[in-house]
Scaffold this motif. Sequence first.
Motif, PDB file in Angstrom:
ATOM      1  N   SER A 172       0.845  -1.198   0.000  1.00  0.00           N
ATOM      2  CA  SER A 172       0.000   0.000   0.000  1.00  0.00           C
ATOM      3  C   SER A 172       0.881   1.249   0.000  1.00  0.00           C
ATOM      4  O   SER A 172       2.096   1.170  -0.127  1.00  0.00           O
ATOM      5  N   GLY A 173       0.236   2.413   0.160  1.00  0.00           N
ATOM      6  CA  GLY A 173       0.988   3.658   0.151  1.00  0.00           C
ATOM      7  C   GLY A 173       1.103   4.236  -1.241  1.00  0.00           C
ATOM      8  O   GLY A 173       0.415   3.815  -2.172  1.00  0.00           O
ATOM      9  N   TYR A 174       1.975   5.199  -1.384  1.00  0.00           N
ATOM     10  CA  TYR A 174       2.119   5.902  -2.661  1.00  0.00           C
ATOM     11  C   TYR A 174       3.566   5.857  -3.127  1.00  0.00           C
ATOM     12  O   TYR A 174       4.473   5.448  -2.387  1.00  0.00           O
ATOM     13  N   LEU A 175       3.782   6.263  -4.353  1.00  0.00           N
ATOM     14  CA  LEU A 175       5.123   6.304  -4.920  1.00  0.00           C
ATOM     15  C   LEU A 175       5.762   7.660  -4.629  1.00  0.00           C
ATOM     16  O   LEU A 175       5.061   8.676  -4.608  1.00  0.00           O
ATOM     17  N   PRO A 176       7.065   7.708  -4.414  1.00  0.00           N
ATOM     18  CA  PRO A 176       7.709   8.975  -4.063  1.00  0.00           C
ATOM     19  C   PRO A 176       7.662   9.974  -5.215  1.00  0.00           C
ATOM     20  O   PRO A 176       7.695   9.593  -6.389  1.00  0.00           O
ATOM     21  N   TYR A 177       7.619  11.248  -4.850  1.00  0.00           N
ATOM     22  CA  TYR A 177       7.567  12.316  -5.855  1.00  0.00           C
ATOM     23  C   TYR A 177       8.761  12.243  -6.805  1.00  0.00           C
ATOM     24  O   TYR A 177       8.624  12.427  -8.010  1.00  0.00           O
ATOM     25  N   TYR A 199      -1.096   9.892  -6.958  1.00  0.00           N
ATOM     26  CA  TYR A 199      -0.836  10.310  -8.328  1.00  0.00           C
ATOM     27  C   TYR A 199       0.420   9.636  -8.875  1.00  0.00           C
ATOM     28  O   TYR A 199       1.278   9.193  -8.130  1.00  0.00           O
ATOM     29  N   MET A 200       0.513   9.572 -10.187  1.00  0.00           N
ATOM     30  CA  MET A 200       1.737   9.150 -10.839  1.00  0.00           C
ATOM     31  C   MET A 200       2.773  10.272 -10.734  1.00  0.00           C
ATOM     32  O   MET A 200       2.496  11.405 -11.162  1.00  0.00           O
ATOM     33  N   PRO A 201       3.933  10.010 -10.166  1.00  0.00           N
ATOM     34  CA  PRO A 201       4.947  11.066 -10.048  1.00  0.00           C
ATOM     35  C   PRO A 201       5.398  11.557 -11.428  1.00  0.00           C
ATOM     36  O   PRO A 201       5.654  10.754 -12.329  1.00  0.00           O
ATOM     37  N   THR A 202       5.506  12.866 -11.579  1.00  0.00           N
ATOM     38  CA  THR A 202       5.965  13.413 -12.859  1.00  0.00           C
ATOM     39  C   THR A 202       7.416  13.028 -13.144  1.00  0.00           C
ATOM     40  O   THR A 202       7.837  13.002 -14.297  1.00  0.00           O
ATOM     41  N   SER A 203       8.168  12.680 -12.094  1.00  0.00           N
ATOM     42  CA  SER A 203       9.569  12.295 -12.290  1.00  0.00           C
ATOM     43  C   SER A 203       9.696  10.980 -13.041  1.00  0.00           C
ATOM     44  O   SER A 203      10.793  10.596 -13.448  1.00  0.00           O
ATOM     45  N   LEU A 204       8.577  10.286 -13.263  1.00  0.00           N
ATOM     46  CA  LEU A 204       8.622   9.043 -14.026  1.00  0.00           C
ATOM     47  C   LEU A 204       9.214   9.276 -15.411  1.00  0.00           C
ATOM     48  O   LEU A 204       9.823   8.382 -15.999  1.00  0.00           O
ATOM     49  N   SER A 205       9.063  10.476 -15.923  1.00  0.00           N
ATOM     50  CA  SER A 205       9.605  10.784 -17.245  1.00  0.00           C
ATOM     51  C   SER A 205      11.131  10.827 -17.250  1.00  0.00           C
ATOM     52  O   SER A 205      11.746  10.836 -18.318  1.00  0.00           O
ATOM     53  N   ASN A 206      11.760  10.832 -16.078  1.00  0.00           N
ATOM     54  CA  ASN A 206      13.219  10.834 -15.999  1.00  0.00           C
ATOM     55  C   ASN A 206      13.822   9.444 -16.125  1.00  0.00           C
ATOM     56  O   ASN A 206      15.044   9.310 -16.192  1.00  0.00           O
ATOM     57  N   CYS A 207      12.976   8.417 -16.153  1.00  0.00           N
ATOM     58  CA  CYS A 207      13.462   7.044 -16.328  1.00  0.00           C
ATOM     59  C   CYS A 207      13.707   6.805 -17.822  1.00  0.00           C
ATOM     60  O   CYS A 207      12.901   6.160 -18.503  1.00  0.00           O
ATOM     61  N   SER A 208      14.804   7.309 -18.322  1.00  0.00           N
ATOM     62  CA  SER A 208      15.054   7.301 -19.764  1.00  0.00           C
ATOM     63  C   SER A 208      15.269   5.911 -20.341  1.00  0.00           C
ATOM     64  O   SER A 208      15.126   5.710 -21.543  1.00  0.00           O
ATOM     65  N   GLN A 209      15.621   4.924 -19.490  1.00  0.00           N
ATOM     66  CA  GLN A 209      15.864   3.559 -19.966  1.00  0.00           C
ATOM     67  C   GLN A 209      14.658   2.645 -19.767  1.00  0.00           C
ATOM     68  O   GLN A 209      14.725   1.461 -20.097  1.00  0.00           O
ATOM     69  N   ASN A 218      -4.255  -1.441  -9.202  1.00  0.00           N
ATOM     70  CA  ASN A 218      -3.913  -0.699  -8.005  1.00  0.00           C
ATOM     71  C   ASN A 218      -5.017   0.333  -7.761  1.00  0.00           C
ATOM     72  O   ASN A 218      -6.130   0.192  -8.281  1.00  0.00           O
ATOM     73  N   GLU A 219      -4.728   1.347  -6.981  1.00  0.00           N
ATOM     74  CA  GLU A 219      -5.726   2.361  -6.655  1.00  0.00           C
ATOM     75  C   GLU A 219      -5.206   3.761  -6.998  1.00  0.00           C
ATOM     76  O   GLU A 219      -5.521   4.741  -6.325  1.00  0.00           O
ATOM     77  N   PHE A 220      -4.391   3.842  -8.049  1.00  0.00           N
ATOM     78  CA  PHE A 220      -3.862   5.132  -8.475  1.00  0.00           C
ATOM     79  C   PHE A 220      -4.991   6.022  -8.994  1.00  0.00           C
ATOM     80  O   PHE A 220      -6.000   5.535  -9.513  1.00  0.00           O
ATOM     81  N   GLY A 221      -4.778   7.338  -8.886  1.00  0.00           N
ATOM     82  CA  GLY A 221      -5.775   8.282  -9.372  1.00  0.00           C
ATOM     83  C   GLY A 221      -5.122   9.547  -9.884  1.00  0.00           C
ATOM     84  O   GLY A 221      -3.898   9.664  -9.927  1.00  0.00           O
ATOM     85  N   GLY A 222      -5.943  10.523 -10.260  1.00  0.00           N
ATOM     86  CA  GLY A 222      -5.435  11.789 -10.749  1.00  0.00           C
ATOM     87  C   GLY A 222      -5.131  11.749 -12.227  1.00  0.00           C
ATOM     88  O   GLY A 222      -5.247  10.720 -12.899  1.00  0.00           O
TER      89      GLY A 222
END
Length: 234
Positions: A172-177, A199-209, A218-222
């Motif tokens: 449970s819980g959320y993903l870090p910013y 929410y989905m962290p915007t930093s996900l776009s930094n995972c270039s690989q 899951n129970e993600f939203g936003g």
Amino acid sequence: MGTNNFHGNLPQEMTHLLRLKFLDLSFNNFGGEIPSWFGFLHRLQVLNIRNNSFTGSIPSSFSNISTLETLNLDFNSIEGQIPKVIGNLRVLKLRGNTLIGSIPLPLSNASRLETLHISYNSLQGNIPEGIGNLHNMKVLSIQDNQLTGSIPFKFFNISRIEVIAFSGNSLSGYLPYGLCNGLPTLEGLYLWKNKLCGYMPTSLSNCSQLQILALPDNEFGGPMHSEFGRLSNL
């Protein structure tokens, strides 16, 4: 001797092979308990007995083999708990058994560990936060168990990690910013079928690989952010 039709128990005469460094008995029909006399093979570096019919618990004598770097016990019928002493292992694979109990806290001291596969068991409890201190870790797979609690944020700062796989638990819980700020080599993130929220962290776009992102059930939203369009490898 892998991928044959050997069966029965392993002969104790193998303890005479004192210079043995590599032993592959995978994909056979060996049975019985895993011999404790493996601990006498003090030069052994790789032991692969995956896909057999071994039973019983994991012998504590494995901790006597200071040279052992790879231990693969995948897909047997091994019971009990994960040993508290891992030694100098780089690769530990225990998938597809019937292991119970919690992930031992001393596992956090296995500083050389690069690959940990303990999926498809019946492990319970929280994921030890100290595993996030294993900076050599490349593959961390603990899928399809009965784990609860949140994912320690330290895991998202293991700069060498390539695969994080926690699917099929009750986390449970959320993903870090700053999810991907410290993960330059992450290729696969498997988190489906948990109880994660937020929410989905915007930093996900930094995972270039990143090539595989598995988040369903899951129970993600936003909203989904436009920055995710930068994940060109998906």
